[in-house]
Write a protein that holds these residues in place. Structure first.
Motif, PDB file in Angstrom:
ATOM      1  N   LYS A 193      -2.736   2.877   4.266  1.00 18.21           N
ATOM      2  CA  LYS A 193      -1.931   1.667   4.165  1.00 18.21           C
ATOM      3  C   LYS A 193      -2.226   0.988   2.835  1.00 18.21           C
ATOM      4  N   ILE A 194      -1.177   0.783   2.050  1.00 19.61           N
ATOM      5  CA  ILE A 194      -1.322   0.187   0.723  1.00 19.61           C
ATOM      6  C   ILE A 194      -0.492  -1.086   0.672  1.00 19.61           C
ATOM      7  N   GLU A 200       3.827  -3.602   2.720  1.00 20.55           N
ATOM      8  CA  GLU A 200       2.790  -2.672   3.166  1.00 20.55           C
ATOM      9  C   GLU A 200       3.411  -1.292   3.345  1.00 20.55           C
ATOM     10  N   LEU A 201       2.867  -0.320   2.597  1.00 23.79           N
ATOM     11  CA  LEU A 201       3.337   1.060   2.685  1.00 23.79           C
ATOM     12  C   LEU A 201       2.387   1.850   3.573  1.00 23.79           C
ATOM     13  N   CYS A 202       2.934   2.595   4.516  1.00 22.85           N
ATOM     14  CA  CYS A 202       2.115   3.417   5.411  1.00 22.85           C
ATOM     15  C   CYS A 202       2.421   4.892   5.157  1.00 22.85           C
ATOM     16  N   TYR A 203       1.363   5.665   4.876  1.00 25.84           N
ATOM     17  CA  TYR A 203       1.491   7.096   4.622  1.00 25.84           C
ATOM     18  C   TYR A 203       0.657   7.863   5.647  1.00 25.84           C
ATOM     19  N   ASN A 220      -5.133  -4.451  -7.017  1.00 21.23           N
ATOM     20  CA  ASN A 220      -6.372  -4.735  -6.283  1.00 21.23           C
ATOM     21  C   ASN A 220      -6.114  -5.453  -4.958  1.00 21.23           C
ATOM     22  N   LEU A 221      -4.956  -5.177  -4.351  1.00 20.69           N
ATOM     23  CA  LEU A 221      -4.678  -5.725  -3.011  1.00 20.69           C
ATOM     24  C   LEU A 221      -5.262  -4.784  -1.949  1.00 20.69           C
ATOM     25  N   ASN A 222      -5.061  -5.142  -0.694  1.00 18.26           N
ATOM     26  CA  ASN A 222      -5.695  -4.397   0.406  1.00 18.26           C
ATOM     27  C   ASN A 222      -5.219  -2.943   0.465  1.00 18.26           C
ATOM     28  N   ILE A 223      -6.200  -2.050   0.712  1.00 17.68           N
ATOM     29  CA  ILE A 223      -5.935  -0.625   0.950  1.00 17.68           C
ATOM     30  C   ILE A 223      -6.779  -0.215   2.146  1.00 17.68           C
ATOM     31  N   MET A 224      -6.166   0.496   3.102  1.00 16.00           N
ATOM     32  CA  MET A 224      -6.921   0.970   4.261  1.00 16.00           C
ATOM     33  C   MET A 224      -6.644   2.448   4.473  1.00 16.00           C
TER      34      MET A 224
END
Length: 226
Positions: free
Chosen positions: A149-150, A188-191, A214-218
């Motif tokens: 998730k980006i 929010e992009l979900c891969y 530099n935003l949230n990445i999971m």
């Protein structure tokens, strides 16, 4: 209850000699120790000491029960009646734990009927197979599908922005979902991604951070794949 136990113990001496009983118990203890040790070495993630102790005990208990019953039908029915009084309750466990229980039962049966040689071959062979299976992680799914998730700012064109990095660090990737967050100020992009086995996930995330401000990445485990 007393009559049931009297039936079980009646004429035991006619079928069992002290020597055969001692040999059966010793061999079943050895089998139980071997199976318990194999469980200890192959169940690192879900190991339970009580389970290992139980695996050591079961062959002895089963072999002694078989010695008591022998070929006497009356004793067999008496034993079945006695055991029917006892209720066993346990939570469902790991399927491999159930396999070890049946392993124990087979070893105890082999001792109880006096097939020590065949029992030893069976126990030794299956223990070796289990140890080899654990060492080389047989049947383990090598590739793991993960969810990436980006979070990106609304003014960033996400199409193709991360493709170069994804191709570098993953075997395959699929964009599955796009949604807005923070009242539409962020996307929010979900891969679904399958990582390269030899790539560093921290470096992967660091390169993505340079692209998304530099935003949230999971990055999380989604499901194993073949």
């Amino acid at each position: 209850m007393d009559s049931l136990f009297n039936n079980i113990l009646a004429n035991v001496s006619q079928d069992i000699t002290p020597t055969s009983a001692i040999i059966t118990i010793i061999v079943s203890v050895v089998f139980g120790l071997a199976i318990g040790f194999t469980y200890y070495k192959t169940q690192e993630e879900s190991y339970q000491r009580n389970m290992a102790v139980t695996l050591m005990m079961l062959p002895v208990i089963l072999s002694v029960i078989i010695l008591f019953v022998g070929s006497n039908i009356a004793r067999a029915f008496s034993l079945a009646g006695t055991l029917s009084i006892i209720r066993f309750r346990s939570a469902p466990g790991d399927p491999k734990d159930i396999g070890f229980i049946f392993f124990d039962i087979a070893a105890g049966l082999a001792c109880g009927v006096g097939l020590y040689g065949y029992g030893a071959v069976f126990v030794a062979l299956l223990c070796v197979i289990m140890l080899i299976s654990e060492k080389y992680r047989l049947f383990e799914k090598k590739a793991v599908q993960k969810t990436l998730k980006i979070t990106i700012p609304e003014n960033l064109n996400y199409q193709g922005t991360f493709d170069e990095i994804l191709k570098k660090y993953t075997k395959s990737y699929t964009l599955t979902k796009i949604k807005t967050t923070d009242l539409g100020s962020l996307f929010e992009l979900c891969y679904n991604v399958i990582m390269q086995n030899d790539e560093n996930e921290q470096e992967f995330i660091n390169e993505l951070r340079c692209r998304n401000g530099n935003l949230n990445i999971m990055l999380s485990v989604s499901a194993p794949v073949k």
